[in-house]
Design a protein around this motif. Sequence first.
Motif, short mmCIF file in Angstrom:
data_model
loop_
_atom_site.label_atom_id
_atom_site.label_comp_id
_atom_site.label_asym_id
_atom_site.label_seq_id
_atom_site.Cartn_x
_atom_site.Cartn_y
_atom_site.Cartn_z
N ARG A 149 -50.53 30.06 -21.46
CA ARG A 149 -51.90 29.97 -22.00
C ARG A 149 -51.96 30.58 -23.40
NH1 ARG A 149 -56.34 31.90 -17.67
NH2 ARG A 149 -57.71 30.60 -18.94
N LYS A 150 -51.25 31.65 -23.59
CA LYS A 150 -51.23 32.30 -24.90
C LYS A 150 -50.66 31.36 -25.96
CE LYS A 150 -49.85 36.63 -27.14
NZ LYS A 150 -49.15 37.93 -26.96
N ASP B 34 -50.08 33.25 -17.93
CA ASP B 34 -50.66 33.87 -19.12
C ASP B 34 -49.84 33.61 -20.37
OD1 ASP B 34 -52.87 34.84 -17.86
OD2 ASP B 34 -52.14 36.90 -17.62
N ASP B 35 -48.51 33.59 -20.23
CA ASP B 35 -47.66 33.34 -21.40
C ASP B 35 -47.88 31.94 -21.96
OD1 ASP B 35 -46.57 35.87 -21.30
OD2 ASP B 35 -44.81 35.27 -20.14
N TYR C 248 -53.30 28.42 -26.44
CA TYR C 248 -54.50 28.87 -27.15
C TYR C 248 -54.18 29.30 -28.57
CZ TYR C 248 -56.45 28.85 -22.41
OH TYR C 248 -56.86 28.48 -21.16
N GLY C 249 -52.94 29.76 -28.79
CA GLY C 249 -52.53 30.10 -30.14
C GLY C 249 -52.52 28.87 -31.04
N TYR D 194 -56.29 37.82 -25.01
CA TYR D 194 -54.87 37.68 -25.27
C TYR D 194 -54.44 38.41 -26.54
CZ TYR D 194 -55.23 34.06 -21.71
OH TYR D 194 -55.48 33.39 -20.55
N VAL E 285 -60.33 34.37 -26.85
CA VAL E 285 -58.86 34.47 -26.90
C VAL E 285 -58.43 35.82 -27.47
CG1 VAL E 285 -56.76 33.55 -27.98
CG2 VAL E 285 -58.46 31.99 -27.00
#
Length: 442
Positions: free
Chosen positions: A39-40, A36-37, A43-44, A442, A438
């Motif tokens: 991906r964040k 998740d980190d 995606y950021g 997130y 997103v």
Amino acid sequence: MKLLVDRVQHTRRALREHMLETIFNEFDVECMGLDDDKRKVKYGEMIESPFRFFRGSAYLFYYDVTKIPFPYHTPIDKPAWIQGDLHMDNFGCFQNEAGEIVYDVNDFDEGYVGSYLYDVFRMAVSIALYTDAEGLSEDEQKARIAHYLHSYYKQLQRFKDKIDDPLTLTFTQENTKGPVKKVLKKLGKRQHDHLLTDITYINEEGKRVFNWNDEIQPVTDEELKEIQAVMKQYFLTIDPENKQNPSYYQVKDVARKYGTGTASIGLNRFYILIEGGQEAGGTDDLVLEMKEVRTSIPAYFLPYSDVFWKKHAHQGERVVATQKAMHHLEDPYLGYVTIEDKHFYIRERSPYKKKVKADKLVTLKDYDQTLKTMGRVTAKIHARADADIESVLLTHHSEVEIIKAIGNVDQFVRDITYAAVNYKEQVKYDYTLFCQWVQEKY
């Protein structure tokens, strides 16, 4: 009646949202193993713009466009070696092994075999997105795409007619114009130790080491030992004619590199400072880049090539082979290694690495001069990596088969331009859905 129309729109949107989430989960989690980190972070980066979103979602592009029944594909048994992720930001300058500063494609992570059209169409869509973001009208966007496509076709014809040779053609300040020529000319005045001066320093012990910053960070002791241990493995993969004395590759320092390309977030990337030999300017150290690579994204969607995978099963070797196939004088430091179950390729981090930035594209003429070179480069990489390079893999001349598949070039340009501008709108719609997803997740 309005309720029925609303229901249709709601359902279409819901289905696309579900498809997007499924694809991102499959590739970023199941294939890439991003937590998740990571991906964040990825995606950021992707929510910055539709073009950045497009760069980070090649798997979505291939999922969509492999379903479009284009009439311009070469036969399945007559593929080209494709770059696999062609877009405006994957062209740039670097120094080849002859010491020339050249302009070419500079990313080979997605190299595979398949129809040339996927490279050309992905590039056409990227032109539409890029110029749309810079405020060009739709008619101006179409004209830029058409300029790129015509340039691509004309260069293929020059190869077919033996006017130019794809095996030796390079793009330098002597045969380019506009922004590309200006960047090449400026780089010609750059000192060879520019990169070392920028990212390293001499410490109190008189040793050159990396200078830590937000993008260049220390590695762990375990990582340092692993990388030092695989340098012997790396040495064995360097082309015999490029090999130096083993002491040349002695590791002096290692750093983890952050701030990678959008699609590469989550993959390990290191800078390796090695001893080197006496270089221009009196500097004997140089920096290698070691980058983790996974299976090529086009491979999940294009026809399976058993011959290709038997020859290029190591993903680092696949990337190295792609660069060698597409470049006349490739990086003499190309090699590959395996650390545990992860594949890496190694190349020099060129001190002359630079691309043409958006602020250098001021007029339509600037765009057209740049896109003309990009079209010629695209034709070169497709024509070069054919039977002259890989007689087992490609038993035909790609430029001949591509010209045959294109047929009427004016109709081809009209159709691809129309499709590219339409798909640009799909990307922008998907980008809106993606941003909402997103923000919620997130």
